[in-house]
Write a protein that holds these residues in place. Structure first.
Motif, mmCIF file in Angstrom:
data_model
loop_
_atom_site.group_PDB
_atom_site.id
_atom_site.type_symbol
_atom_site.label_atom_id
_atom_site.label_comp_id
_atom_site.label_asym_id
_atom_site.label_seq_id
_atom_site.Cartn_x
_atom_site.Cartn_y
_atom_site.Cartn_z
ATOM 1 N N VAL A 170 -13.103 1.884 80.259
ATOM 2 C CA VAL A 170 -12.468 2.510 79.090
ATOM 3 C C VAL A 170 -13.097 1.993 77.809
ATOM 4 N N ARG A 171 -13.323 0.685 77.721
ATOM 5 C CA ARG A 171 -13.942 0.119 76.513
ATOM 6 C C ARG A 171 -15.357 0.646 76.317
ATOM 7 N N TYR A 173 -16.408 3.561 76.931
ATOM 8 C CA TYR A 173 -16.326 4.911 76.360
ATOM 9 C C TYR A 173 -15.649 4.932 74.991
ATOM 10 N N THR A 227 -4.554 6.010 84.804
ATOM 11 C CA THR A 227 -5.453 5.819 83.662
ATOM 12 C C THR A 227 -5.171 6.840 82.575
ATOM 13 N N SER A 233 -5.753 5.338 76.980
ATOM 14 C CA SER A 233 -6.790 6.102 77.682
ATOM 15 C C SER A 233 -6.290 7.514 77.989
ATOM 16 N N PHE A 238 -11.093 10.952 75.002
ATOM 17 C CA PHE A 238 -12.473 10.994 75.487
ATOM 18 C C PHE A 238 -13.238 12.210 74.973
ATOM 19 N N ARG A 242 -14.802 13.476 78.484
ATOM 20 C CA ARG A 242 -13.734 13.254 79.459
ATOM 21 C C ARG A 242 -14.224 13.438 80.895
ATOM 22 N N PHE A 245 -16.325 10.532 81.916
ATOM 23 C CA PHE A 245 -15.514 9.345 82.151
ATOM 24 C C PHE A 245 -14.824 9.427 83.507
#
Length: 288
Positions: A170-171, A173, A227, A233, A238, A242, A245
């Motif tokens: 997550v970090r 992205y 998530t 998140s 995103f 998205r 990810f």
């Protein structure tokens, strides 16, 4: 959290993932609340920040009417859909609004529940408002996972969910600072609920811990849903990345053996019950 301001994108797109993705409350929570609140099928329940009815629906049979409020359109729609599926439409009512817009003509209640939602509100303002919406002797119930608990992975039938690896992805992205709606939340959400609720006139609290610890099997789809159910998140964060990810997330989770199966333990649930004091009986003086 002083520089953070709520906006309507906080959980945008998360509603379809919420019920599947979020870890359940400890299985004894509803019976414990029924006992603590002396709930007998009468009275009215207000669930503030109800999401898709995660706690509203299990509690609804304990009350004459359960009213869920949430600012997210998707959450309210999902809650109404689930209520219909459960045959609870006649006993439940749903309203899309922020806690700060209460009382909104909803009337008086016997119990108000905040299930992992109070920290997203203007707490002082909301606590005062809800105090005024409760009948004398009514209860404000604050429900959350037990944060001090260390949940062991020993004896589980599958690998643990790789939360640290998910957080790192997550970090990668979204950057190193936690996202929340259109803003950043570098210091996390606030604590100190006790001082806020005491200041609003509530008495208490009574603390109850409902034990968890049961083994819970999670599929890849469950973990993906978890998530996307989180504010930091949520799907909209995103943007055009998205799909990329999610593909990377599924590749990360695909490394588990046997593929697609994880396990963890259900968290214990911590409950604080605050009461609106009953008004003192009026006394008349005189002798006669």
């Amino acid at each position: 959290m002083t520089d953070w301001e709520w906006d309507e994108t906080l959980f945008a797109g998360a509603a379809p993932y919420y019920q599947r993705g979020r870890l359940p409350y400890a299985p004894g929570l509803v019976p414990r609340l029924a006992e603590v609140l002396a709930a007998d099928g009468t009275g009215r329940l207000l669930d503030v920040g109800c999401g898709p009815g995660t706690l509203t629906l299990p509690l609804a049979p304990l009350f004459r009417e359960a009213v869920g409020v949430d600012p997210d359109t998707g959450m309210i729609a999902e809650a109404a859909r689930r209520a219909a599926t459960a045959g609870l439409s006649a006993r439940t009512r749903w309203s899309r609004l922020r806690a700060e817009h209460l009382p909104a003509g909803l009337g008086m209640f016997d119990v108000a529940v905040f299930a992992q939602s109070f920290h997203w509100t203007d707490r002082e303002r909301v606590a005062r408002t809800v105090h005024g919406m409760l009948r004398p002797g009514g209860a404000l119930v604050h429900v959350a996972d037990l944060k001090t608990e260390r949940r062991t992975t020993a004896g589980l039938p599958y690998p643990a969910v790789p939360y640290a690896d998910i957080a790192a992805l997550v970090r990668r992205y979204l950057g190193p600072v936690r996202r929340a709606g259109r803003s950043l939340l570098p210091q996390g959400t606030p604590g100190g609920e006790a001082a806020v609720l005491s200041g609003a006139g509530f008495a208490g609290p009574e603390r109850h811990v409902v034990p968890g610890g049961q083994a819970l099997v999670r599929t890849t789809d469950d973990v993906v849903a978890w998530t996307f159910s989180m504010s930091f998140s949520a799907p909209h964060l995103f943007g055009p990345d998205r799909a990329s990810f999610e593909a990377d997330l599924r590749r990360l989770l695909g490394g588990a053996r046997p593929a697609g199966r994880f396990a963890e333990r259900v968290p214990s649930t911590e409950v604080f019950v605050w009461r609106r004091p009953r008004q003192a009986r009026s006394r008349t003086g005189g002798t006669g």
